[in-house]
Scaffold this active site. Sequence first.
Site, PDB file in Angstrom:
ATOM      1  N   SER A   1       7.370   1.597  19.949  1.00 25.18           N
ATOM      2  CA  SER A   1       8.782   2.312  20.538  1.00 25.18           C
ATOM      3  C   SER A   1       9.948   1.220  20.631  1.00 25.18           C
ATOM      4  O   SER A   1      11.041   1.601  20.572  1.00 25.18           O
ATOM      5  CB  SER A   1       8.570   2.818  21.883  1.00 25.18           C
ATOM      6  OG  SER A   1       7.556   3.967  21.826  1.00 25.18           O
TER       7      SER A   1
ATOM      8  N   GLU B   1       2.852  -5.478  32.423  1.00 28.71           N
ATOM      9  CA  GLU B   1       4.070  -5.922  32.350  1.00 28.71           C
ATOM     10  C   GLU B   1       4.576  -7.286  33.378  1.00 28.71           C
ATOM     11  O   GLU B   1       5.017  -8.314  32.817  1.00 28.71           O
ATOM     12  CB  GLU B   1       5.285  -4.998  32.693  1.00 28.71           C
ATOM     13  CG  GLU B   1       4.978  -3.928  31.866  1.00 28.71           C
ATOM     14  CD  GLU B   1       3.802  -2.894  32.005  1.00 28.71           C
ATOM     15  OE1 GLU B   1       3.040  -3.015  32.891  1.00 28.71           O
ATOM     16  OE2 GLU B   1       3.771  -1.871  31.277  1.00 28.71           O
TER      17      GLU B   1
ATOM     18  N   PHE C   1       9.791  -0.453  33.168  1.00 29.38           N
ATOM     19  CA  PHE C   1       8.702  -1.378  33.366  1.00 29.38           C
ATOM     20  C   PHE C   1       9.341  -2.669  33.036  1.00 29.38           C
ATOM     21  O   PHE C   1       8.705  -3.662  33.606  1.00 29.38           O
ATOM     22  CB  PHE C   1       7.570  -0.984  32.390  1.00 29.38           C
ATOM     23  CG  PHE C   1       7.239   0.493  32.128  1.00 29.38           C
ATOM     24  CD1 PHE C   1       7.170   1.164  33.249  1.00 29.38           C
ATOM     25  CD2 PHE C   1       7.309   1.055  31.085  1.00 29.38           C
ATOM     26  CE1 PHE C   1       6.593   2.400  33.428  1.00 29.38           C
ATOM     27  CE2 PHE C   1       6.965   2.591  31.092  1.00 29.38           C
ATOM     28  CZ  PHE C   1       6.471   3.077  32.144  1.00 29.38           C
TER      29      PHE C   1
ATOM     30  N   HIS D   1      14.807   2.695  26.274  1.00 30.98           N
ATOM     31  CA  HIS D   1      14.547   3.776  26.889  1.00 30.98           C
ATOM     32  C   HIS D   1      15.440   3.552  28.104  1.00 30.98           C
ATOM     33  O   HIS D   1      14.766   4.104  29.157  1.00 30.98           O
ATOM     34  CB  HIS D   1      13.241   4.102  27.102  1.00 30.98           C
ATOM     35  CG  HIS D   1      12.538   4.471  25.896  1.00 30.98           C
ATOM     36  ND1 HIS D   1      12.287   3.665  24.857  1.00 30.98           N
ATOM     37  CD2 HIS D   1      11.717   5.702  25.402  1.00 30.98           C
ATOM     38  CE1 HIS D   1      11.866   4.260  23.769  1.00 30.98           C
ATOM     39  NE2 HIS D   1      11.492   5.565  24.080  1.00 30.98           N
TER      40      HIS D   1
ATOM     41  N   ASP E   1      10.309  13.053  29.233  1.00 31.32           N
ATOM     42  CA  ASP E   1       9.246  12.251  29.681  1.00 31.32           C
ATOM     43  C   ASP E   1       9.446  12.438  31.390  1.00 31.32           C
ATOM     44  O   ASP E   1       8.615  12.261  32.331  1.00 31.32           O
ATOM     45  CB  ASP E   1       9.464  10.749  29.436  1.00 31.32           C
ATOM     46  CG  ASP E   1       8.327  10.776  28.191  1.00 31.32           C
ATOM     47  OD1 ASP E   1       7.394  11.438  27.963  1.00 31.32           O
ATOM     48  OD2 ASP E   1       8.472   9.644  27.640  1.00 31.32           O
TER      49      ASP E   1
HETATM   50  C1  LIG Z   1       3.446   0.808  33.630  1.00 31.86           C
HETATM   51  C2  LIG Z   1       3.263   1.465  32.454  1.00 31.86           C
HETATM   52  N1  LIG Z   1       3.581   0.684  31.245  1.00 31.86           N
HETATM   53  C3  LIG Z   1       3.753   1.503  30.133  1.00 31.86           C
HETATM   54  C4  LIG Z   1       3.759   2.691  29.879  1.00 31.86           C
HETATM   55  C5  LIG Z   1       3.633   3.455  28.692  1.00 31.86           C
HETATM   56  N2  LIG Z   1       2.526   4.172  28.294  1.00 31.86           N
HETATM   57  C6  LIG Z   1       2.355   5.300  28.482  1.00 31.86           C
HETATM   58  S1  LIG Z   1       0.786   5.879  27.983  1.00 31.86           S
HETATM   59  C7  LIG Z   1       0.499   4.294  27.478  1.00 31.86           C
HETATM   60  C8  LIG Z   1      -0.939   4.032  27.004  1.00 31.86           C
HETATM   61  C9  LIG Z   1      -2.202   4.380  27.914  1.00 31.86           C
HETATM   62  O1  LIG Z   1      -3.124   4.124  27.411  1.00 31.86           O
HETATM   63  P1  LIG Z   1      -4.677   4.407  27.985  1.00 31.86           P
HETATM   64  O2  LIG Z   1      -4.448   4.149  29.280  1.00 31.86           O
HETATM   65  O3  LIG Z   1      -5.831   3.976  27.351  1.00 31.86           O
HETATM   66  O4  LIG Z   1      -4.562   6.331  28.126  1.00 31.86           O
HETATM   67  P2  LIG Z   1      -4.857   7.320  26.886  1.00 31.86           P
HETATM   68  O5  LIG Z   1      -6.004   6.608  25.936  1.00 31.86           O
HETATM   69  O6  LIG Z   1      -6.118   7.872  27.860  1.00 31.86           O
HETATM   70  O7  LIG Z   1      -3.831   8.219  26.503  1.00 31.86           O
HETATM   71  C10 LIG Z   1       1.535   3.412  27.561  1.00 31.86           C
HETATM   72  C11 LIG Z   1       1.574   2.004  27.288  1.00 31.86           C
HETATM   73  C12 LIG Z   1       3.537   3.259  31.363  1.00 31.86           C
HETATM   74  N3  LIG Z   1       3.585   4.715  31.180  1.00 31.86           N
HETATM   75  N4  LIG Z   1       3.539   2.870  32.202  1.00 31.86           N
END
Ligand SMILES: Cc1ncc(C[n+]2csc(CCOP(=O)(O)OP(=O)(O)O)c2C)c(N)n1
Lengths: 316, 285
Positions: free
Chosen positions: A37, A58, A83, A109, A117
Amino acid sequence: MSKKTMVNPRNAYGKALIELGKKHKNLVVLDADLSKSTKTIMFAKEYPNRFFEMGIAEANMISTAAGLASCGKIPFVSTFAVFATGRVYDQIRMDVAYSKANVKIFATHGGISVGKDGASHQMIEDLALMRVLPNMTVIAPSDATQTGQIVHLMAEKVGPMYARVGRADAPLIYHKDDLKDIKIGEGMIVKDGSDLSIISCGTMVEPTIEARSTLKKQGIKARIIDMHTIKPIDKKLVMKCAKETGAIITAEEHSIIGGLGAAVAEILADENISCKLIRMGIKDIFCESGDPATLLEKYELNEKHIVKNAKKLVKN
Amino acid sequence: MKNYDEKTINELELTAVKIRKHIIEMLYRAKSGHPGGSLSAVDAIVALYFAKMKHNPKKPDDPNRDRFILSKGHAAPALYSILAESGYFPVDELKKLREADCMLQGHPVCYCTPGVEASTGSLGHGLSFANGVALAGKLDNKKYHVYCMMGDGETGEGQVWEAAAVASHYKLDNITAMIDRNFLQIDGNTEDVLRLESVYRRWRSFGWHAIEINGHDIKQILTALDEAADHKNQPSMIILNTVKGKGVSFMENNVDFHGVPPNEMERNLAIKELTLLEKKLEAAL
Ligand SMILES: Cc1ncc(C[n+]2csc(CCOP(=O)(O)OP(=O)(O)O)c2C)c(N)n1
Ligand SMILES: [Mg+2]
């Protein structure tokens, strides 16, 4: 109306990183599971050894970048604006701003045009949070061309810096030649005018240029300022606009508290300049999910509302 | 320990398929959102709301209700469709996901949607929030149980481990946390992004009672939830071994469907696959 060329500023960031990576062997890039992204993935592919995937962590990423900077590296750190600032404020405060670390935080973003979102992901406080930190430079580039130039300038200049762009593709405003003299800390007079000045940054600059054309047809001459650097703000230019046009609109995809509008208001108050002012931005509320254009209309942050405010200001 | 008959299991499986169909339709309509992590989380949340939790959709504020906190807020479509099917709000609302002026925000907001306990979307907060709810339950001598689901990538956040320490320190046996162990996050496989290795050993070493199961096997889920609820003096962690995108062949284990919705063709294909499965389960009922 001529068709606009749309380019995503995030791609300009990725491209600039690759150019800089070639030039500066000490440039490193960190990301927190959002490299596709933020476009740091472009650098990662080119220079895998100098790219650090930090996972969804982060706070750790910011302090690590400060450590890298203390050893002469130039770290560019990227994630979404929410973040990159709010989530990690203390790490930035101690390890970057207070320590005067040469860390470049480049966030994507920013603003409400993130859209569906929802408010959790629509960062409207980052400019304020970063602006209030001593030693921090705060930038919001307005198109892809300017983003590329700014990223180069960030790498050349030593010190803590924060820059943010939006998520969406953005109409091209500038050709590279237009930006030969661009400097961090110096606002740009994009178009001149004498009835009022519209000072904006980031995603709001292009709609102000559109608004100027509409106003022109109605006999109102608006000066357009691209204030890409919110801190240190170009105080001289703000004062010049206030004195010469007597009316200012500020526009930003950010809270009206603490960002560009606030910075301009502070100058007017501090310098005791009498000048009409309307601050356009998010009016101290969290927004919501929705299509970006719908949200920008609902929260009164588009060309239409700039025109409306300009007419109000000039008529009074 | 309770024994679950085939019919109960079969019905829950059927509900899970229905929820998966909702998820696909919602994301297709919204033209944005997160299919992969919503689909992988479905079975455990279905088991919670339709078999395990004490809750009353007509009284979402009942102080004695069990609570579920979706820490991985991007799986909101799974939670929303389960809340709707439970009766918290009309199923028709699901059509408006992510639209302006709608109760269904892109990520859960506690005051926008009946039944949503915590506002999430910034990863890493949910378990801390759950600890707060569990501590309040202990203070007030309430019998409710607190559930929390996290992503595996999410556990990269330091805050998760701060929360892990607190739950263990205060012996919060009224918490059952779950990890959707699908081995994928956004930038790729969890072991390439930021190695997790044994999730089981990590939580054990933080003083948790850890259970590892197949996160798509309803019977295993229910049995693990019972074991966790009965376990005293320690918080429990259920590691749900799952498949990201579960139930839609071309989304399964496909990192590209983390945050990209299905297009029309993909939606049609997905609905076709899920309907086939639905028919099979109905026939067995
Ligand atoms: C603090 C934070 N950092 C980054 C994000 C962006 N983000 C949304 S989903 C995601 C990946 C999540 O992976 P996982 O926890 O394994 O979830 P799943 O595989 O179940 O979708 C990220 C990095 C976020 N929502 N919050
Ligand atoms: Mg995952």
